[in-house]
Design a protein around this motif. Structure first.
Motif, short mmCIF file in Angstrom:
data_model
loop_
_atom_site.label_atom_id
_atom_site.label_comp_id
_atom_site.label_asym_id
_atom_site.label_seq_id
_atom_site.Cartn_x
_atom_site.Cartn_y
_atom_site.Cartn_z
N ASP A 75 0.85 -1.18 0.00
CA ASP A 75 0.00 0.00 0.00
C ASP A 75 0.89 1.24 0.00
O ASP A 75 2.12 1.14 -0.10
N THR A 124 1.07 5.24 2.14
CA THR A 124 0.52 5.92 3.31
C THR A 124 0.30 7.41 3.06
O THR A 124 1.15 8.09 2.49
N ASP A 135 -4.32 0.14 -2.70
CA ASP A 135 -4.49 0.08 -1.25
C ASP A 135 -3.84 1.32 -0.64
O ASP A 135 -2.65 1.56 -0.83
N LYS A 179 -3.30 3.70 2.95
CA LYS A 179 -3.34 3.73 4.41
C LYS A 179 -3.35 5.19 4.85
O LYS A 179 -2.53 5.99 4.40
N LYS A 187 -3.24 7.95 8.01
CA LYS A 187 -2.88 8.19 9.40
C LYS A 187 -3.90 9.14 10.04
O LYS A 187 -4.26 10.18 9.47
N THR A 213 -7.22 1.53 4.62
CA THR A 213 -6.99 1.17 6.01
C THR A 213 -6.63 2.44 6.78
O THR A 213 -6.18 3.43 6.21
N ASP A 243 -4.79 4.06 10.41
CA ASP A 243 -3.85 3.82 11.51
C ASP A 243 -3.84 5.01 12.45
O ASP A 243 -3.46 6.12 12.07
N GLU A 255 -6.13 0.23 12.66
CA GLU A 255 -4.87 -0.20 13.27
C GLU A 255 -4.56 0.59 14.53
O GLU A 255 -4.61 1.81 14.54
N ASN A 295 0.29 -6.69 13.33
CA ASN A 295 1.23 -6.03 12.44
C ASN A 295 2.65 -6.38 12.86
O ASN A 295 3.09 -6.04 13.96
N TYR A 330 -1.97 -8.15 4.63
CA TYR A 330 -1.81 -6.71 4.44
C TYR A 330 -0.32 -6.39 4.37
O TYR A 330 0.44 -6.83 5.24
N ASP A 382 2.42 -3.22 4.08
CA ASP A 382 2.63 -1.78 4.22
C ASP A 382 4.14 -1.52 4.23
O ASP A 382 4.75 -1.32 5.27
#
Length: 352
Positions: free
Chosen positions: A133, A135, A158, A160, A162, A187, A189, A217, A264, A316, A318
């Motif tokens: 993915d 971020t 994908d 991610k 924050k 996703t 986090d 996450e 993770n 997953y 990352d």
């Protein structure tokens, strides 16, 4: 059987192309440690330690000192005894997670290169590309949309995001990314940024906006497994444990408490052998796995990608920590594919 002849330890510092901001802190540069283990037959293996003060409690200085001190334990020893080496490092440098990880990566890399095989093959798999993915850190909404649009244009499916600051700002950022990348899997986090009550409010706010996420996450502080389980029991979205798990012992606690759906794994927390042990624990317990990273160069990223290819255990991935660097040992491909080649993890830096 070749022995360890020497271990070179050097600073690895380079600016980031843009600040990397999470709920725990902000980074403007990579300040890591790079290592080269040389065997008596001339084979060299390379590793990287990526200390993050607000996560592992280490700095570049403490990691440098630990890696240099560890040479007394390793030089002159047979490279094949890597389990013995890891045990000695854990005993002597229990709190130096990333320093031990960097040494482990270098030891495994040297062992694989001496055998002429890739790290992926060494742990039981085959060399095949890994998809990661990308971020979106804590940025304003316009920047979040731009980054999501650029990511989709580069082939990422994908994303991610924050969060972990205010609930409203985090939810707005996730919604902005979802709007800019409607077909992407998202996703989220929080990096320990919420209480369980706040985490539930955050998920409710996303639901009210009609935003679907695939994973939440580490919504709460890592040490509080009761609160983590409270979130897991109350939401439908899968919950992942990150800062709750540094070792196989931590992973076992999370599994026994039923505190998370996903664990993770990061080499910088657990090291190579620890990561493999967590994989075995999770697979035996039907718990899904994610692999993540700190801000790392291609050394750390490719070592982790080899574990993904070698074990086939991660749902997953990352592994985008090198995409923010202004310079790297290997020119990164702007896209989701991480190449897998050998011998070892395939990266040969110039650290002389």
């Amino acid at each position: 059987m070749p022995t360890i002849e020497s271990i070179a330890v050097e600073e690895l510092s380079t600016p980031l192309s843009s600040p990397f901001v999470i709920s725990l802190g902000e980074q403007h540069e990579l300040a890591n440690v790079v290592l080269a283990v040389e065997l008596a037959d001339g084979t060299r293996g390379f590793g990287e330690a990526a200390p993050v003060p607000h996560i592992t409690g280490e700095t570049q200085g403490t990691a440098l000192a630990a890696c240099r001190a560890a040479r007394e334990l390793l030089v002159g020893e047979p490279i094949a005894d890597y389990r013995g080496h890891v045990a000695a490092l854990r005993e002597s440098f229990a709190a130096q997670h990333t320093a031990r990880a960097g040494l482990e990566i270098a030891l495994f890399d040297a062992r694989c290169r001496s055998l002429g095989c890739s790290l992926a093959a060494f742990v039981g798999g085959r060399d095949r590309p890994v998809r990661t993915d990308i971020t979106v850190s804590i940025v304003d909404l316009e920047t979040a949309r731009e980054k999501a649009t650029d990511a989709v244009g580069a082939g990422f499916t994908d994303l991610k995001v924050k969060v972990g600051e205010s609930i409203a700002d985090g939810a707005a950022r996730v919604a902005a990314v979802a709007d800019a990348a409607p077909d992407a899997t998202i996703t989220v986090d929080a990096n320990q940024g919420y209480t369980s009550k706040e985490a539930l409010s955050f998920v409710d706010r996303l639901n009210d906006r009609g935003v679907t996420i695939d994973l939440l996450e580490q919504p709460v502080p890592g040490a509080d497994l009761t609160d983590l389980k409270r979130v897991r029991d109350a939401v439908r979205v899968p919950v992942a444990a990150d800062e709750s798990v540094y070792s196989p012992t931590d992973a076992r606690r999370v599994i026994e408490r039923g505190a998370a759906d996903i664990i993770n794994v990061k080499l910088m927390k657990s090291g190579v052998l620890g990561a493999l042990d967590i994989v075995s624990l999770a697979q035996a317990s039907d718990v899904n796995l994610m692999i993540g990273c700190m801000l790392e160069s291609s050394i750390g990223i490719h070592a982790a990608a080899h574990l993904v290819a070698g074990t086939g255990a991660f749902d997953y991935v990352d592994l985008d920590g090198n995409l923010s660097l202004e310079t790297d040992f290997r020119e990164p491909t702007v896209g989701p594919a991480v190449s897998i080649d050998g011998p070892g993890h395939g990266i040969v830096p110039d650290i002389d």
